[in-house]
Structure formats: C-alpha cells, structure tokens
Design a protein around this motif. Structure first.
Motif, mmCIF file in Angstrom:
data_model
loop_
_atom_site.group_PDB
_atom_site.id
_atom_site.type_symbol
_atom_site.label_atom_id
_atom_site.label_comp_id
_atom_site.label_asym_id
_atom_site.label_seq_id
_atom_site.Cartn_x
_atom_site.Cartn_y
_atom_site.Cartn_z
ATOM 1 N N UNK A 42 -19.107 7.271 -21.072
ATOM 2 C CA UNK A 42 -18.347 5.876 -21.158
ATOM 3 C C UNK A 42 -16.948 5.797 -20.542
ATOM 4 N N UNK A 63 -13.168 17.747 -22.392
ATOM 5 C CA UNK A 63 -13.880 17.991 -20.250
ATOM 6 C C UNK A 63 -12.617 18.083 -19.848
ATOM 7 N N UNK A 64 -13.736 17.707 -18.475
ATOM 8 C CA UNK A 64 -12.981 17.779 -17.236
ATOM 9 C C UNK A 64 -11.823 16.291 -17.143
ATOM 10 N N UNK A 90 -9.857 19.441 -26.670
ATOM 11 C CA UNK A 90 -9.770 19.332 -25.317
ATOM 12 C C UNK A 90 -11.369 19.429 -24.435
ATOM 13 N N UNK A 91 -11.815 20.767 -25.318
ATOM 14 C CA UNK A 91 -13.327 20.668 -24.918
ATOM 15 C C UNK A 91 -13.987 19.785 -24.479
ATOM 16 N N UNK A 122 -21.042 12.173 -23.862
ATOM 17 C CA UNK A 122 -20.527 11.013 -24.910
ATOM 18 C C UNK A 122 -19.364 10.658 -24.192
ATOM 19 N N UNK A 123 -18.286 10.458 -23.663
ATOM 20 C CA UNK A 123 -17.106 10.515 -23.420
ATOM 21 C C UNK A 123 -16.867 10.487 -21.937
ATOM 22 N N UNK A 128 -21.586 20.861 -30.782
ATOM 23 C CA UNK A 128 -21.247 19.364 -30.588
ATOM 24 C C UNK A 128 -20.077 19.464 -29.911
ATOM 25 N N UNK A 129 -19.609 20.575 -29.305
ATOM 26 C CA UNK A 129 -18.999 19.945 -28.194
ATOM 27 C C UNK A 129 -18.972 19.119 -26.753
ATOM 28 N N UNK A 130 -20.058 20.400 -26.401
ATOM 29 C CA UNK A 130 -21.504 19.153 -25.437
ATOM 30 C C UNK A 130 -21.303 18.353 -25.550
ATOM 31 N N UNK A 131 -22.218 17.606 -27.224
ATOM 32 C CA UNK A 131 -22.538 16.256 -27.021
ATOM 33 C C UNK A 131 -21.123 15.769 -27.683
ATOM 34 N N UNK A 132 -20.574 15.636 -27.956
ATOM 35 C CA UNK A 132 -19.350 14.395 -27.796
ATOM 36 C C UNK A 132 -18.322 14.856 -26.133
ATOM 37 N N UNK A 133 -18.620 16.140 -25.593
ATOM 38 C CA UNK A 133 -18.381 15.394 -24.136
ATOM 39 C C UNK A 133 -19.206 15.274 -23.124
ATOM 40 N N UNK A 145 -9.830 16.117 -19.657
ATOM 41 C CA UNK A 145 -8.820 16.039 -20.235
ATOM 42 C C UNK A 145 -7.228 16.349 -18.868
ATOM 43 N N UNK A 146 -8.018 16.958 -17.322
ATOM 44 C CA UNK A 146 -7.091 16.681 -16.620
ATOM 45 C C UNK A 146 -5.984 15.715 -16.340
#
Lengths: 106, 210
Positions: free
Chosen positions: B187, B87-88, B83-84, B183-184, B176-181, B90-91
């Motif tokens: 994309x 990030x935004x 979920x984290x 990247x996502x 880790x969360x911010x790294x993927x956040x 998810x909504x």
C-alpha cells in the motif's frame, strides 16, 4: 536461518529484498533437529534488522525458489554471523492464504 | 581428561534427572513450560467466554468483546505486532503517527481474533513442542476440527517482565506479521501513510459492523 525440512533444498537459492538480490551464495544447507539450516552470504553494507523475516518463495507458480527477506522495524541489526530468527515455511499461494487466515488490511 | 569431564557432566545430569523424578526440581524449558501454560490459559479463558450461554448472539457482542479484551488480549503484545507489521516503514513515522497506527491496528487485530474465537465449533487444540531462547519463545499447537482436519498454529512470544506475550501467530506456516508487513509495504509503495490509515479505519469500521 532455520526452515522446516521439506523445503529450501534447491541449489539455485538466492536471497532478495523486494526485487533486489542481496545474497547469492548459499554456503551450506544442513539438517538439524529435522529442520534445514541455511547459511548464506549477504552483500556487504546491507544491515538486516533483528525482526527481518525470511521466507522461501517461488518465482511464479513453478519458478525457482528464492529466500525473500522482508525488512523489519527493530533498531538492532543482526550481527555478522548471526541468524534470522523469524522464518516462514513454503506455502502454496502464500499471500492468498495469509490474507484468508489473518484477514486483509484492505 | 575429556572423559573425566564427561563423566562429571553425566553425573550432574543424572542428579537433575533424579530430582525431577522425585518432583523437587521443575525444569524451566521443558515441554509444557511457562509459555505453553500461558497460551493454554489464554485459550481456555477465551473459549470459556465465547461458550457462555448468557453471552451468545449479536445482542451480547459488546459485552462479549469487552470480556475478551479484559481476559484474553493482555496475552497479546499488540504494540509489538504493530511495529513489526509496519516493518521498515515504522522508522519514518512520527510518535503521533505511530500511536495512531498502533491503536487502529490493535482494533483490527482484536476484531479479527475475536471473530475467529467466536467461530469456535468444538475444535480440539493440541499442544506441541515449546522452544525457549530468551527473551523469545515459540509454542506450537495444532487445531483439529471435528472432521479431523488439522491446522498448525504456532505462537511466538516475547518475555515481558514476569509474563510472556504473543508478538506473532504463524498459521499453516504463514506469519501474521509478515502477511500484514507485505500488505502495508504494498500500500505504501503506491500511496501515502495517511491514505493507508484511512483504509485501515474503513476496515475496522466494517469489522465492527457499524
């Protein structure tokens, strides 16, 4: 927000989401428990989720430092006067290192 | 007046310190508290599995991963991480899309963490400061390689009923969360959620060596 001491002590700090500048005034930077506590004003009307992550980033390799705020997914917003829990310290080439240590999504 | 209050408080603190000294009172938030013990236990279990002589090599991979999933991964809150990390973004996802994303991203994280712990080569793990601010906690650790290199690995945890579960791992200051956040977000700026899901599937497929 609370950051490790070796950083965030520049005077030209701004806060940004993406390329948008949302806070320009650093109220104060103080030291507590060997960490820098940064107080800043965020533009009115911008709600920051509780899981917003604040990181100190550098524009280019030698540019100004700024605080990057990456918006989160939480339904709860940080109240006025509240603090950002999730922070990242300055890292050289942070993106690359991040992908190296945690793996890439691509 | 003020001095009296301070005096009283000092007395109370002194009493607690005395109880601690004679072992009648266990402080909750002291170094080596519950979150630290939980992380220590998780790492010990994980390492015990990858060190087992009868579980070495590619042939035993499925069995090894199965055990890691049972023993180690309950300490990770993969749903919260997913979920984290979205990030935004998810909504706007439907419940079905969220479920699919959580499943895929959990596979990706499990594979990548299992791969890391399987690469264990005698590093030492040192436990540092623990902080608690309910329902959150952070446990700082250092990994010391046999060559003496040090890496900081900080675990961020959320209280979940009677236990603590990891929702972010910060390695050398990188979340880790911010790294993927990021990247996502990158994309999704250029392509659709479906496209991103396809890429994730492909990544997981490659990780699994299928």
């Amino acid at each position: 927000m609370i950051l490790s001491i070796a950083e965030a002590l520049g005077s030209a700090l701004t806060a940004e989401i993406g390329i948008m500048r949302i806070g320009e005034q650093i109220d104060s930077i103080t030291i507590r428990d060997y960490k820098a506590v940064v107080r800043m004003r965020i533009r009115k009307g911008i709600g920051l989720q509780e899981d917003t992550i604040a990181s100190v980033r550098t524009r280019g390799l030698i540019g100004d430092k700024f605080i990057n705020l990456s918006p989160g997914s939480s339904d709860r917003l940080i109240p006025p006067g509240g603090s950002i829990r999730e922070t990242e310290s300055t890292v050289d080439l942070e993106g690359l290192i991040g992908q190296f240590v945690h793996g890439s999504a691509k | 007046m003020t001095t009296e209050i301070w005096g009283a408080r000092r007395g109370w603190v002194g009493g607690v310190a005395l109880l601690m000294a004679i072992g009648l009172f266990k402080p909750m938030a002291a170094i080596g508290g519950e979150p630290t013990e939980q992380i220590r236990g998780a790492i010990d279990r994980g390492l015990a599995i990858v060190k087992r002589a009868d579980l070495q090599g590619d042939a035993k991979k499925a069995q090894r991963r199965g055990l890691l999933r049972k023993e180690l991964f309950p300490f990770f809150n993969f749903e919260e991480m997913s979920r984290r990390s979205l990030g935004v973004n998810w909504k706007n996802r439907t419940p079905r899309e969220r479920r699919e994303f959580v499943n895929l991203f959990t596979d990706l994280l499990e594979n990548s963490y299992a791969g890391k712990i399987e690469g264990y080569r005698g590093e030492k793990i040192r436990f540092g400061k623990e902080t608690q601010d309910l329902p959150y906690a952070e446990v700082k650790t250092k990994i010391v390689t046999p060559q003496g290199e040090e890496f900081s690995v900080d675990y961020r945890l959320l209280a979940d009923g009677s236990r603590w579960r990891v929702y972010d791992i910060v390695i050398e200051g990188v979340s880790l969360v911010n790294n993927y956040r990021s990247q996502f977000a990158g994309i999704l700026q250029k392509s659709s959620f479906e496209e991103m899901t396809k890429q994730l599937k492909e990544t997981v497929r490659k990780q699994s060596g299928a």
